[in-house]
Every structure is written in structure tokens, then in C-alpha cells.
Design a protein around this motif. Structure first.
Motif, short mmCIF file in Angstrom:
data_model
loop_
_atom_site.label_atom_id
_atom_site.label_comp_id
_atom_site.label_asym_id
_atom_site.label_seq_id
_atom_site.Cartn_x
_atom_site.Cartn_y
_atom_site.Cartn_z
N LYS A 207 2.05 -2.73 -2.47
CA LYS A 207 1.97 -1.56 -3.35
C LYS A 207 3.36 -1.10 -3.77
CE LYS A 207 -0.62 1.74 -1.81
NZ LYS A 207 -1.25 2.63 -0.79
N ALA A 208 4.30 -1.11 -2.83
CA ALA A 208 5.67 -0.68 -3.14
C ALA A 208 6.32 -1.62 -4.15
CB ALA A 208 6.50 -0.62 -1.86
N LEU A 209 6.04 -2.92 -4.03
CA LEU A 209 6.62 -3.87 -4.98
C LEU A 209 5.99 -3.71 -6.36
CD1 LEU A 209 8.69 -6.14 -5.12
CD2 LEU A 209 6.86 -7.77 -4.63
N TRP A 210 4.68 -3.42 -6.39
CA TRP A 210 4.02 -3.17 -7.68
C TRP A 210 4.63 -1.93 -8.35
CZ3 TRP A 210 0.78 -5.76 -10.77
CH2 TRP A 210 0.19 -5.06 -11.82
N LYS A 211 4.86 -0.90 -7.56
CA LYS A 211 5.48 0.32 -8.10
C LYS A 211 6.86 0.01 -8.66
CE LYS A 211 6.80 5.04 -6.77
NZ LYS A 211 6.87 6.01 -5.65
N LEU A 212 7.60 -0.85 -7.98
CA LEU A 212 8.93 -1.25 -8.44
C LEU A 212 8.84 -1.98 -9.77
CD1 LEU A 212 11.82 -0.97 -7.37
CD2 LEU A 212 11.56 -3.19 -6.27
N SER A 213 7.80 -2.79 -9.94
CA SER A 213 7.63 -3.51 -11.21
C SER A 213 7.34 -2.55 -12.36
CB SER A 213 6.50 -4.55 -11.09
OG SER A 213 5.22 -3.93 -11.08
N ARG A 214 6.63 -1.46 -12.08
CA ARG A 214 6.36 -0.47 -13.13
C ARG A 214 7.64 0.27 -13.51
NH1 ARG A 214 2.34 -3.03 -14.96
NH2 ARG A 214 3.35 -4.59 -13.66
N GLN A 215 8.53 0.48 -12.53
CA GLN A 215 9.83 1.07 -12.84
C GLN A 215 10.63 0.14 -13.74
OE1 GLN A 215 10.30 2.52 -8.30
NE2 GLN A 215 12.10 2.93 -9.53
N ALA A 216 10.54 -1.15 -13.48
CA ALA A 216 11.26 -2.12 -14.32
C ALA A 216 10.74 -2.08 -15.75
CB ALA A 216 11.10 -3.52 -13.73
N LEU A 217 9.43 -1.97 -15.91
CA LEU A 217 8.85 -1.94 -17.25
C LEU A 217 9.29 -0.71 -18.05
CD1 LEU A 217 5.20 -3.18 -16.59
CD2 LEU A 217 6.96 -4.34 -17.94
N ALA A 218 9.66 0.35 -17.34
CA ALA A 218 10.10 1.57 -18.02
C ALA A 218 11.50 1.43 -18.61
CB ALA A 218 10.06 2.75 -17.04
N SER A 219 12.21 0.37 -18.23
CA SER A 219 13.56 0.14 -18.75
C SER A 219 13.60 -1.18 -19.51
CB SER A 219 14.58 0.10 -17.60
OG SER A 219 15.83 -0.38 -18.05
N THR A 501 1.65 -11.97 0.84
CA THR A 501 0.64 -11.02 0.38
C THR A 501 0.86 -10.53 -1.05
OG1 THR A 501 0.22 -10.32 2.65
CG2 THR A 501 -0.48 -8.82 0.91
N PRO A 502 2.11 -10.24 -1.50
CA PRO A 502 2.27 -9.78 -2.89
C PRO A 502 1.70 -10.74 -3.93
CG PRO A 502 4.27 -9.34 -1.66
CD PRO A 502 3.39 -10.16 -0.77
N LEU A 503 1.58 -12.03 -3.59
CA LEU A 503 1.02 -12.99 -4.54
C LEU A 503 -0.46 -12.72 -4.81
CD1 LEU A 503 2.52 -16.33 -3.12
CD2 LEU A 503 3.49 -14.85 -4.87
N PHE A 504 -1.15 -12.11 -3.84
CA PHE A 504 -2.59 -11.92 -3.95
C PHE A 504 -2.95 -10.89 -5.03
CE2 PHE A 504 -2.31 -14.26 -0.15
CZ PHE A 504 -3.56 -14.71 0.23
N ALA A 505 -1.99 -10.08 -5.44
CA ALA A 505 -2.27 -9.06 -6.46
C ALA A 505 -2.46 -9.67 -7.84
CB ALA A 505 -1.14 -8.03 -6.49
N SER A 506 -2.04 -10.93 -8.03
CA SER A 506 -2.11 -11.51 -9.37
C SER A 506 -2.96 -12.77 -9.46
CB SER A 506 -0.70 -11.83 -9.87
OG SER A 506 -0.05 -12.77 -9.02
#
Length: 562
Positions: A207-219, A501-506
Motif C-alpha cells: 500500500k505504501a508503494l502504491w501511494k508513492l506511485s500516486r505521488q509520482a504521477l502528481a509530478s 508482494t507488490p507484484l500482486f497488485a498488478s
């Protein structure tokens, strides 16, 4: 045992000669652990694992009165283990079995409390010790002290790991079996729906890594760097501009919290905090995906779980009190156990191993021994046995030349690197394993040999998580290959561990060579609601990148479509 003495040895491939160094080894049944140690192990890693499987596990077996002894061997650089029941007079075995279940039931009834109030605080104390060590500035004598102290602390934390693992895995297994007994028409995985939706460190990290990806998309500028550059180039490129430097700090914060993870559980491999490419690859994948709320998804999963628990309790209204009480006992223990699987992996398997690696290689012993000329490079330290490292460190400034030993061991590793390790060696057991609830539980983690399919293009494994899906297969042998995964692909791997585990989100589904219904792949797939087939034996060999495959997580069948 007498039947095994007369049984013929299991044939070995021509390129895998086995020397039986210990008397009686040829008459044991040796299993190559594909779930944890499928790859070659260096001598340092092997003897570290051997100490855990033999010395530490033996202590835990005695604590729980489990009549089992495990032996480990390093056949042609691969890890094999053999478990031998410790039998005695029938009266003694009956009494020991009673003691065993008294201990296990007491442990199952107190899992979360024991973890939160006793074991986790102790593990944190060990981690605090390593955080406080001045490794870079320490003398050779002080480093030897750190190394010896580290060995003792690692041994103790893995004792905690096993003290927790036994009742944890057994509770989940017993709950599922009781559920099927109570509800004979239950669908596959129905029992496991009552165990999902709890927060744990593995889900938290994703979840924390997903949140970080949304921060990246904002820039837009940060997003462009992630899109245009290879993972190894991303952080240097981000460091060239202010927004990028701010995002690098966010990555550093993530790594500080969750970076003590690696591709698997061996010391030779770098951890995310040292080489963050796996984290960058996941970010690059996540920014291509549509918006979703992982926190809300977990919340809904928890709500569905509680609704299902209420429905089951309603169905059990007419059951005798002892039955409903046992169900409630096992449900609580299994829910806590399912959550603790990922919690203890974060704190022990990865965090403790990370600090052990820092002491052995990154900041201390490997560097000092290379500087002194004992070995040629710091990585050579893993081709020494732990005793050899301790002896070499204690002897400094006197040089104990280990270079020829390292050279021979590296050559042996290279010689067998292209030779697949046989799944079993030695003497086959006289019959199937006893139908014992403890053995059944651990087979659900490790898996059982798959049944070969007679249908071309079909693989049989064990059902891991419900559902059927078609998609493009991507064979991923390590996190270094994870960059090839696109959203909606099907992950095909030898096995997965918590750092995957982060791979399982996609992904759309997961297929593995090893493991059972309680393996990491199965448990996490159920958390994410995607199909899984595990323990196929050869999916990574048969399935090729880009092929369209169908994964049926209910039947355990994988079909190659095109």
C-alpha cells in the motif's frame, strides 16, 4: 527403517554425482527445498541455514515434544534436508503425543498475545543492538565480538520464528479441515475467506508503494524520469532537479521502513535498501495502472470476512457447544496465524537477515578480510564457512590465506550451476507419510509432487486461490526480471516470498513450481483476490514468455492456449 535399508537408491542424473560423506546418509530420504532454497547456496548461507534447521529446530521440537529430527546436506552446492521421526516404545509415543498437543493447543490459543507482548519486543531489542553497532569504526577485535554476538542473536530470533511457525501453520490447517468437516458442500477456499482482510507488514508495504506511485504521477517531471529511464538510472536522474530530489527522499523513507527485504532469504543477495531497483521497477509498473484504492479494497475484504463469519455462526446455531467452542478457538488462532505469517517474515526473515548481512559482508567482515588479503573481494566471504570467517577475523592482523579455498568453491558452484538439482535423493520411504495433522499442515506450505497430465499443453498443480483467468505469461525467476511484467500479465515463478508482494497488485494470476495452499503465493493471491495454481513442478520450464495461458485456481490446472 528396515524396509529403507533394503530399498534401492533413487537414481541420480549423470551430471549430479552424490558422495555420501556421513554413514547412513544414503539410507535417508533427502528433499531439495524448492520453496525456500531452490537456487545454489554458498557455504556461508548453507551452514547458517543448517544451524537453524538442525540445532535451532531440534530445540523447538523438544519444546513442543515433536518427535522429529532434521538433517541438512550441501549436495553439489544445493540444499537438501531429511526429516527422521524419533520413534520409541508405543506407550512413550502416546504420552509424548499427548504432551505435544497440550503444548501446541496452548500456543495456538495465545499466538497474537505472545507475539505482541513477548516475541516482537525481544526481536526489536535485537534489531536495536545491530542499529547501535559502530561497524565501520570498529577494530578487528571488536568486529569479531560483533560477529560472535550476531550468531547468538540470529539463532535466538530464528528460535522465535520456529516457536511461532509451528502453532501458526497448524492452526490454519486445522481450521480449514474442521470447516470442511462441518460444511461438506463448502466451495474450495471458502474457509480461507474467513481469514483474509487483516493488516500486516507485507500488505502495508504494498500500500505504501502504491501511494508513492500516486505521488509520482502528481509530478510530470518525476513521472517522465520513471517512464524514460532504466531502474538503475532513475535515482541519479531524479537527483538532478528539486522535485526529483524531494521524491528521492520519499523513496529513501520507504526503504528505511520496508527496504530490509530481498529476492529470497539468503545472505548473498542484496537487499532493497542496498540495491533499490526492485522498488523502482514496481513504481514504474504502478504508474501505468488505473487508479484504485488499496486501503478501501482491504476494508471491503474485512467487511466481507465479518459478514461471512456471522453467516457461518448463524449456520452453527444448532451445533453442540464443544463443537462451536472448538470452531471459535481455531478461527481466532487461524486468523491470528494468517496475519502473523507476514508479520514475522518482515521482522525476522528479512530484518534480522539484513543486519546479519551487514555484519558479515557489507560494512565489516568481508571488507576487512579482503583488505587484509585473506580473500580477494568482499563477496568471497560467502564462500567461507561461518567458522572460517570467525577464525580469520580473530587471527587479524595475521593473515589466514583463504583464496585457494574460495577459488575451488566458486569453481564447484560454476560447475553445477547449469545442472538442475534432482528433487529427491537417497532412499525412498517405504510408504506414504503418516496421516498426521502436523505433517499435513507443513505439506500445505511446501506442497506435494504434482500429478502429471496426459493432455498436451496442460499442467497440474494444487489449487491456491479461486478463479479462472486468461492472460499473457511472464516467467520471472527473480525480482531482477520483474520489469517484464505488465498490468494484467500472469506471473509464472519458481516460488514467491514476501518481497514479491507488490507484484500482486498488478498481475492477473500467479503460477508457481513449488508450494501448497498455505504457501506465500497462495496466501497473498487470496488477499488480492486473484487466481493461483501452485506446486506445478515445472511451470517455469514448460511455459514461455508471451504465451497465452489459462489459470484455473479452483481445479489447479494451467493450460497453454497459444
Amino acid at each position: 527403517m528396515s524396509d529403507m535399508k533394503n530399498a534401492p537408491l533413487i537414481p541420480t542424473p549423470p551430471g549430479f554425482p552424490v558422495e555420501w560423506d556421513e554413514p547412513g546418509d544414503a539410507r535417508l530420504f533427502w528433499v531439495h527445498d524448492l520453496t525456500h532454497y531452490s537456487d545454489q547456496l554458498t557455504p556461508y548461507d548453507f551452514f547458517t541455514v543448517k544451524d537453524i534447521f538442525e540445532t535451532v529446530a531440534d530445540k523447538v521440537n523438544q519444546a513442543y515434544h515433536v518427535p522429529l529430527k532434521t538433517f541438512c546436506r550441501h549436495f553439489n552446492t544445493y540444499f537438501y534436508s531429511a526429516s527422521v521421526p524419533q520413534l520409541g516404545p508405543i506407550e512413550e509415543m502416546i504420552a509424548q503425543n499427548k504432551l505435544c498437543w497440550e503444548k501446541l493447543n496452548a500456543a495456538m490459543g495465545n499466538l497474537w498475545n505472545r507475539w505482541e507482548n513477548d516475541w516482537l519486543p525481544e526481536v526489536r531489542q535485537h534489531l536495536a543492538y545491530w542499529e547501535a553497532c559502530d561497524l565501520k569504526g570498529a577494530s578487528a577485535t571488536k568486529l569479531s565480538e560483533y560477529l560472535n554476538e550476531t550468531d547468538q542473536r540470529v539463532r535466538r530470533t530464528w528460535e522465535i520464528h520456529l516457536l511461532l511457525s509451528y502453532p501458526m501453520v497448524i492452526a490454519i490447517s486445522l481450521f480449514e479441515e474442521m470447516y470442511r468437516d462441518l460444511f461438506g458442500n463448502a466451495k474450495p477456499f471458502e474457509a480461507y475467506q474467513l481469514l483474509v482482510g487483516f493488516e500486516n507488514k507485507t500488505v502495508e508495504s504494498a500500500k505504501a508503494l502504491w501511494k508513492l506511485s500516486r505521488q509520482a504521477l502528481a509530478s510530470p517531471k518525476v513521472c517522465k524520469v520513471l517512464t524514460d529511464y532504466a531502474p538503475s538510472e532513475v535515482i541519479p536522474k531524479l537527483s538532478d532537479f528539486e522535485e526529483g530530489r524531494a521524491f528521492v527522499k520519499e523513496i529513501d523513507s520507504y526503504l528505511q521502513m520496508y527496504g530490509k527485504r530481498s529476492n529470497n532469504e539468503v545472505l548473498k543477495n542484496s537487499f532493497w535498501a542496498e540495491a533499490p531497483s526492485p522498488v523502482i521497477k514496481n513504481l514504474q509498473n504502478y504508474i501505468t495502472q488505473p487508479e484504485r484504492d488499496l486501503t478501501d479494497e482491504l476494508k471491503k475484504q474485512a467487511e466481507n470476512r465479518e459478514l461471512r463469519v456471522a453467516e457461518v455462526r448463524e449456520q452453527m446455531q444448532g451445533y453442540p457447544k464443544p463443537v462451536s467452542s472448538q470452531f471459535d478457538f481455531l478461527l481466532k488462532a487461524a486468523q491470528e496465524g494468517n496475519r502473523l505469517r507476514e508479520e514475522h517474515t518482515h521482522w525476522i526473515d528479512f530484518s534480522v537477515s539484513y543486519h546479519q548481512r551487514q555484519v558479515v559482508l557489507v560494512l565489516t567482515c568481508g571488507i576487512r578480510l579482503a583488505e587484509a588479503g585473506v580473500i580477494d573481494s568482499k563477496d568471497d566471504v560467502f564462500y567461507l564457512k561461518p567458522d572460517e570467517v570467525r577464525e580469520s577475523m580473530a587471527a587479524l592482523p595475521k593473515i589466514t590465506d583463504r583464496r585457494s579455498v574460495v577459488k575451488d568453491r566458486r569453481e564447484k558452484e560454476n560447475r553445477f550451476s547449469a545442472q538442475p538439482a534432482p528433487p529427491v535423493l537417497g532412499t525412498p520411504p517405504a510408504g506414504p507419510p503418516p496421516d498426521d495433522p502436523i505433517l499435513r499442515a507443513f505439506f500445505k506450505v511446501l506442497g506435494v509432487p504434482p500429478t502429471p497430465s496426459n493432455i498436451p499443453g496442460e499442467l497440474k498443480g494444487s489449487p491456491g486461490s479461486a478463479g479462472t483467468v486468461r492472460g499473457k505469461a511472464k516467467v520471472v525467476r527473480s525480482l531482477a526480471d520483474a520489469g517484464k511484467l505488465n498490468s494484467g500479465d500472469i506471473l509464472v515463478a519458481e516460488y514467491t516470498v514476501a518481497s514479491w508482494t507488490p507484484l500482486f497488485a498488478s498481475i492477473a494470476a500467479v503460477v508457481t513450481d513449488s508450494g501448497g495452499v498455505l504457501s506465500h503465493s497462495s496466501v497473498v493471491a487470496r488477499e488480492y483476490g486473484i487466481p493461483a495454481v501452485v506446486g506445478t513442478g515445472m511451470a517455469t520450464v514448460v511455459i514461455k514468455d508471451g504465451q497465452t495461458i489459462e489459470v484455473n485456481g479452483d481445479t489447479g490446472i494451467v493450460r497453454v492456449i497459444e
